[in-house]
Design a protein around this motif. Structure first.
Motif, PDB file in Angstrom:
ATOM      1  N   GLU A 169       1.014  -1.429   0.207  1.00 32.68           N
ATOM      2  CA  GLU A 169      -0.477  -0.132  -0.614  1.00 32.68           C
ATOM      3  C   GLU A 169       0.773   0.922  -0.234  1.00 32.68           C
ATOM      4  O   GLU A 169       1.643   1.392   0.815  1.00 32.68           O
ATOM      5  CB  GLU A 169      -0.428   0.084   1.284  1.00 32.68           C
ATOM      6  CG  GLU A 169      -1.752   1.343   1.077  1.00 32.68           C
ATOM      7  CD  GLU A 169      -2.506   1.433   2.874  1.00 32.68           C
ATOM      8  OE1 GLU A 169      -2.861   2.143   2.790  1.00 32.68           O
ATOM      9  OE2 GLU A 169      -2.125   0.162   3.636  1.00 32.68           O
ATOM     10  N   LYS A 185       1.200   5.611  -0.507  1.00 31.63           N
ATOM     11  CA  LYS A 185       0.183   6.853   0.388  1.00 31.63           C
ATOM     12  C   LYS A 185       0.797   8.024  -0.309  1.00 31.63           C
ATOM     13  O   LYS A 185       2.129   8.664  -0.229  1.00 31.63           O
ATOM     14  CB  LYS A 185      -0.542   6.532   1.980  1.00 31.63           C
ATOM     15  CG  LYS A 185      -1.024   5.465   2.338  1.00 31.63           C
ATOM     16  CD  LYS A 185      -0.690   5.961   3.705  1.00 31.63           C
ATOM     17  CE  LYS A 185      -0.739   4.486   4.461  1.00 31.63           C
ATOM     18  NZ  LYS A 185      -0.548   4.915   6.262  1.00 31.63           N
ATOM     19  N   ARG A 214       5.640  -0.939   6.614  1.00 28.57           N
ATOM     20  CA  ARG A 214       5.288  -1.391   5.329  1.00 28.57           C
ATOM     21  C   ARG A 214       6.545  -2.389   4.024  1.00 28.57           C
ATOM     22  O   ARG A 214       6.470  -3.083   3.583  1.00 28.57           O
ATOM     23  CB  ARG A 214       4.394  -0.482   4.233  1.00 28.57           C
ATOM     24  CG  ARG A 214       3.191  -0.457   4.925  1.00 28.57           C
ATOM     25  CD  ARG A 214       2.318   0.979   4.343  1.00 28.57           C
ATOM     26  NE  ARG A 214       2.754   1.969   4.774  1.00 28.57           N
ATOM     27  CZ  ARG A 214       2.912   3.542   3.850  1.00 28.57           C
ATOM     28  NH1 ARG A 214       2.540   2.805   2.451  1.00 28.57           N
ATOM     29  NH2 ARG A 214       3.060   3.973   4.321  1.00 28.57           N
ATOM     30  N   TYR A 270       6.963  -5.498   3.754  1.00 28.12           N
ATOM     31  CA  TYR A 270       6.823  -6.190   1.460  1.00 28.12           C
ATOM     32  C   TYR A 270       8.016  -7.212   1.543  1.00 28.12           C
ATOM     33  O   TYR A 270       7.947  -7.640   0.968  1.00 28.12           O
ATOM     34  CB  TYR A 270       6.923  -5.124   0.568  1.00 28.12           C
ATOM     35  CG  TYR A 270       6.892  -5.060  -0.368  1.00 28.12           C
ATOM     36  CD1 TYR A 270       5.858  -5.296  -1.634  1.00 28.12           C
ATOM     37  CD2 TYR A 270       8.373  -4.881  -1.161  1.00 28.12           C
ATOM     38  CE1 TYR A 270       6.142  -5.397  -2.573  1.00 28.12           C
ATOM     39  CE2 TYR A 270       8.515  -5.060  -2.222  1.00 28.12           C
ATOM     40  CZ  TYR A 270       7.610  -5.229  -3.383  1.00 28.12           C
ATOM     41  OH  TYR A 270       7.863  -5.330  -4.725  1.00 28.12           O
TER      42      TYR A 270
END
Length: 247
Positions: free
Chosen positions: A3, A5, A86, A90
């Motif tokens: 994800e 942003k 994140r 990942y």
């Protein structure tokens, strides 16, 4: 999938087979982080490693390629902490690398005194200027200036969390070398290795790498200088190897 942003992007970590989330308006790692992660001693097979002022987690990610130990990063800005979390997920490193959100001054009680074999820190370099001179971007201001933690905070906390004979390594500016050494000795960290980084041959050093041993005996080694650019403004062979690995 990861994800992303707002203006975030997924970049390659140069020589490593890793990716990292970055943002031009929030945080992108610099050469300083790469140099520190290459300079510091790390146990290869096991150990507890700690990185303070982690930003988007770049140093924990780099260290994960040099050590099979457990790595903890600490970051106070929630947005940067989220980026680091994140990126770790990942790269499928959740079992070895973790991030903690919070003030470094709270970490000895939260994570443990004298627990870590290695502590690294790429702290804010500059004392906080008058209000009108502070960067309007809050993320940049906190990363560059001692707004939320001082140099003494970072050294005191590093010393508190390193085990006896553990290593503590910083990247900073040469003009603060004397202050760094004085503070390290105040908290029983004995400087053992120092290396200066020069933009070009004949130019003054603009970056300093320093490693200390907790409770160590005096005896400082000054390593050969790192030169970043040659006369053609290209990376030197040594710097290319640091950034991209051996060809």
């Amino acid at each position: 999938m990861v994800e992303l942003k707002e203006d975030e992007r997924l970049d390659y970590l140069l020589a490593e087979n890793l990716r990292i989330i970055q943002s031009p308006s929030v945080f992108a790692f610099s050469l300083d982080a790469v140099l520190l992660s290459r300079f510091v001693y790390v146990p290869i097979q096991k150990g507890e490693l700690l990185d303070l002022c982690s930003g988007n987690g770049v140093i924990p990610l780099f260290l994960s390629t040099r050590s099979k130990g457990r790595i903890t990063g600490v970051e106070i800005q929630e947005r940067l902490y989220s980026m680091a979390e994140r990126s770790i997920h990942y790269n499928d490193l959740d079992n070895r690398v973790k991030m903690v959100l919070g003030d470094i001054n709270d970490m000895p009680k939260k994570l443990g005194y004298g627990k870590f074999d290695v502590v690294t820190c790429n702290p804010p370099y500059f004392k906080t200027p008058p209000e009108g001179e502070i960067n309007e971007n809050e993320h940049f201001a906190i990363a560059r200036h001692e707004i939320l933690c001082t140099l003494e905070d970072t050294i005191r906390v590093s010393a508190a969390m390193a085990r006896a004979s553990g290593k503590v390594a910083f990247v900073h500016r040469p003009e603060r070398l004397i202050e760094i050494i004085e503070l390290m000795r105040k908290y029983r960290l004995e400087p053992k290795r120092v290396q200066f980084v020069h933009p070009k041959v004949g130019k003054e050093a603009n970056t300093l790498l320093i490693e200390a041993t907790k409770g160590g005996q005096p005896g400082l080694k000054v390593l050969p200088a790192i030169i970043v650019y040659n006369e053609e403004n290209e990376y030197t062979p040594e710097l290319r190897e640091i950034l991209y690995g051996r060809n």
